[in-house]
Design a protein around this motif. Structure first.
Motif, PDB file in Angstrom:
ATOM      1  N   ASN A  12       2.586 -10.550 125.162  1.00 11.89           N
ATOM      2  CA  ASN A  12       3.188  -9.650 124.178  1.00 11.89           C
ATOM      3  C   ASN A  12       2.308  -8.444 123.885  1.00 11.89           C
ATOM      4  O   ASN A  12       2.450  -7.806 122.839  1.00 11.89           O
ATOM      5  N   LEU A  13       1.406  -8.159 124.815  1.00 12.29           N
ATOM      6  CA  LEU A  13       0.506  -7.028 124.647  1.00 12.29           C
ATOM      7  C   LEU A  13       1.296  -5.732 124.457  1.00 12.29           C
ATOM      8  O   LEU A  13       2.196  -5.413 125.228  1.00 12.29           O
ATOM      9  N   GLY A  14       0.974  -5.013 123.386  1.00 10.96           N
ATOM     10  CA  GLY A  14       1.648  -3.750 123.117  1.00 10.96           C
ATOM     11  C   GLY A  14       2.915  -3.862 122.298  1.00 10.96           C
ATOM     12  O   GLY A  14       3.566  -2.851 122.010  1.00 10.96           O
ATOM     13  N   ALA A  15       3.270  -5.089 121.883  1.00  9.64           N
ATOM     14  CA  ALA A  15       4.518  -5.294 121.158  1.00  9.64           C
ATOM     15  C   ALA A  15       4.545  -4.578 119.819  1.00  9.64           C
ATOM     16  O   ALA A  15       5.614  -4.267 119.295  1.00  9.64           O
ATOM     17  N   PHE A  16       3.373  -4.286 119.252  1.00  3.25           N
ATOM     18  CA  PHE A  16       3.306  -3.647 117.939  1.00  3.25           C
ATOM     19  C   PHE A  16       2.819  -2.198 118.023  1.00  3.25           C
ATOM     20  O   PHE A  16       2.403  -1.618 117.021  1.00  3.25           O
ATOM     21  N   GLY A  17       2.885  -1.644 119.235  1.00  2.44           N
ATOM     22  CA  GLY A  17       2.594  -0.230 119.408  1.00  2.44           C
ATOM     23  C   GLY A  17       1.231   0.159 118.881  1.00  2.44           C
ATOM     24  O   GLY A  17       0.219  -0.465 119.197  1.00  2.44           O
TER      25      GLY A  17
END
Length: 249
Positions: free
Chosen positions: A11-16
């Motif tokens: 989920n790398l980058g899921a939260f910008g």
């Protein structure tokens, strides 16, 4: 047997470019009312803040994998027709400061470190109900003991959560001990009050968490009703620091 796994980068980058909440106590400007361990902390640099935000995003991303794992566990329990008789506890061992009061990690007596989620699902816990009685991780073992009808081999300091779940008035006036041996600090939470001691009691804090939920102004030196409250909490803390079993409850 385990039927799930974690994928650290899934989920790398899921939260910008999101970051830790900028609460009123984030990188607190004035810490003159705080103990030396906080006073000695410099204001957060931009490097510090960037690191805090990166840590916050990483933890949020990892929780997405936790969510997926919980879903798999629930699915397995449903498939085995065991869900209705299974108790599920979702909690954590500690919180993190992530910039609150200029601090980053755990082991402090502030709300960000001490307040953790506790969600319980099971036959004797009402669905969709929120209870506001004070509870702690020491209550998990007594709860499991009562559910399983086991016999504990050691003296337990906590209480079972089953009566609290059934009745919001049970343990409504309870107080909770906090202790951090590596920082030689102790605290007590009683209703809306938080009283802390550092360095053998030579430094103190007192917070009204209704008027001051972000613990920005310690009232340990204030007189009047604050002094009365502080004296009562100080006496009770002295009892809790050496208690065992029923006297801790």
């Amino acid at each position: 047997a385990a039927a799930w796994s974690f994928y650290p980068g899934k989920n790398l980058g899921a939260f910008g470019d999101g970051g830790a909440p900028r609460t009123p106590n984030f990188d607190e400007p004035n810490v003159s009312d705080k103990p030396d361990l906080v006073k000695d902390q410099p204001r957060l640099s931009q490097v510090d803040i960037d690191d805090i935000d990166r840590r916050w995003r990483g933890r949020q991303e990892s929780l997405l994998s936790v969510d997926e794992t919980v879903k798999r566990i629930i699915g397995r329990l449903k498939k085995a027709r065991d869900l209705r008789k299974t108790y599920i506890f979702f909690t954590s061992d500690n919180g993190l400061q992530l910039g609150s009061h200029r601090l980053i990690f755990k082991s402090y007596l502030y709300e960000e470190s001490t307040r953790v989620p506790l969600i319980v699902r099971g036959p004797r816990f009402p669905a969709g109900v929120v209870r506001d009685q004070l509870v702690a991780n020491i209550d998990l073992a007594p709860t499991i003991v009562e559910i399983t009808k086991a016999r504990p081999g050691l003296t337990m300091d906590g209480i079972s959560l089953l009566p609290l779940a059934a009745n919001p008035s049970v343990a409504a006036n309870r107080d909770i001990l906090f202790e951090t041996f590596d920082l030689n600090s102790y605290g007590i939470r009683d209703g809306n009050w938080q009283y802390n001691q550092y360095n053998g009691g030579s430094e103190e804090e007192l917070y009204d968490l209704v008027a001051d939920p972000f613990e920005l102004e310690s009232r340990d030196s204030a007189g009047g009703s604050f002094a009365t409250t502080k004296a009562a909490l100080k006496a009770r803390l002295a009892q809790l620091k050496t208690c065992a079993g029923v006297s801790c409850q």
